[in-house]
Each structure stands twice: as structure tokens, then as C-alpha cells.
Write a protein that holds these residues in place. Structure first.
Motif: not given
Length: 228
Positions: A127-130, A142-143, A153-157
């Protein structure tokens, strides 16, 4: 029988519940009333901070499950660049890097290396990533693995590292007057781009969200500015 009576009869004949299928449900949260509401509204909230506000409500209501749930899968995560080497300044000349080194700081001071109260379960991480605009499915799993992360997740990193380097070189200027300067100063450190939401990635997510809420410094805006 009147047309109205016929319509009522037709509706009464409909099954009370959906027929079962062999395909597992994508949303798999604890079936408390709060959990069901969180799943529905979390999807509807999409990429806004409403999603994070909903998460905080769920945190207080205990929707996110047992705090002992394993959230991260990389206790030996080395984080980003540890070298501390200098970087070229795109504005001309060069300078020693001041923030694009090491790891994002542990804002919470939690002994586990990330905020276990903020991220007690995978659902909270999702939810935090969303809330930051990343298209992950809202469920309890789990992600871990591309089938779950879809590369988000890689995109956020990648976005985090680009933003930090843009701040470091002066391409992005942080505001000088904010409500909580100590939170803004947490914008530092690089992440390993491995598509795993480890402790350093969770630190970065917390930094981005808390600065958006407290200082009105939006990671989503800086993300776009760093690409120009």
C-alpha cells in the motif's frame, strides 16, 4: 403478473453469491471488516496519499496482521554505493558527493534496520508503494519475485537513485523552509537495484512518504523533475 412483479421475480432468482472459480483471488487480506474495506479502498485510492492515510488507519485498527510477519527477504542487503567517491556536477566543475553515498538513513531508529511499526506486513509495504504511484497489487503475499513485483520495486529503486543524484548535483533543489528540516535531510543514500524491498528500500519509502505528508515535498514530483 405485472412487468414490475416479473422483474422482482427475476432478481429474486439470481444467486446470492458469485459462483466459485478455480482461479485464486488476487486480493488476499485478513477477512476482518476493516481488511475488506482496506482492500477495496486501497485499490480505489490508486496512487494518492489517500492510500497511505488508509494504511495508517489500518495500522491503528490492526488490519495488517501479526507484527512478527516476515516482511523483507534480504537481511544481508548491502544497500547502495558504499564507496563515498566524488561525482561530477552537471552544472560545471566537480564536487565531492555529499548525499549520493552510503545507504538511506533509518528514520525510525528501529533496531531491525527499518520501521517495523510502519511496515509490519507485506500488505503495508504494497500500500505504501501504491501511495507513491507504483503499480503493485494489494494483497497479503510478500513482494518477492517478478510475478509479485512486476518490476515496480526495481522501478522505485531506480527512481530513488536518480532523484538522490539529481539533488546531489543541484539539478533538483530542495526547499529551504519546511516544517521538519530533519526529515528532509533524510533524502540521502543510494539503493541496490535488485527488485527486492529490503530494509534500505523500506527506509527510502518511509522517507519519501513522511516528507510528502509533513513537508509537502512530493517524491512523485521530484521523480519527474529528475528525468528532465
Amino acid at each position: 403478473m405485472t412487468p414490475t412483479q416479473g422483474a422482482k421475480t427475476a432478481r429474486a432468482d439470481l444467486p446470492a453469491t458469485r459462483p466459485k472459480t478455480d482461479e485464486p483471488a488476487r486480493v488476499d487480506v485478513r477477512r476482518s471488516s476493516g481488511g475488506v474495506v482496506a482492500a477495496g479502498l486501497g485499490a480505489a485510492a490508486g496512487t494518492g496519499l489517500v492510500a497511505f492515510g488508509l494504511y495508517k488507519l489500518g495500522e491503528r485498527a490492526g488490519w495488517w496482521g501479526d507484527p512478527s510477519t516476515i516482511v523483507i527477504d534480504d537481511p544481508a542487503d548491502s544497500g547502495g554505493d558504499q564507496s563515498g567517491g566524488g561525482e561530477s556536477n552537471s552544472g560545471g566543475g566537480s564536487k565531492s558527493s555529499t548525499i549520493a553515498i552510503g545507504n538511506p538513513p533509518n528514520m525510525s531508529g528501529d533496531a531491525e534496520g527499518y520501521n517495523t511499526s510502519l511496515f509490519p506486513s507485506p500488505a503495508a509495504v504494497r500500500l505504501a508503494l501504491k501511495s507513491l504511484g507504483y503499480d503493485v497489487e494489494f494483497e497479503a503475499a510478500p513482494l518477492v519475485g517478478y510475478e509479485e513485483t512486476h518490476g515496480e520495486v526495481q522501478r522505485f529503486q531506480t527512481d530513488w537513485n536518480r532523484v538522490i543524484k539529481a539533488i546531489d548535483t543541484g539539478k533538483i533543489s530542495l526547499p529551504k523552509s519546511v516544517k521538519s528540516p530533519e526529515k528532509l535531510a533524510m533524502y540521502r543514500g543510494l539503493l541496490s537495484v535488485d527488485d527486492i524491498p529490503g530494509k534500505y528500500t523500506l527506509r527510502a519509502i518511509e522517507i519519501a512518504i513522511r516528507n510528502a505528508l509533513t513537508n509537502l515535498v512530493k517524491f512523485t514530483k521530484m521523480r519527474e523533475e529528475s528525468k528532465r
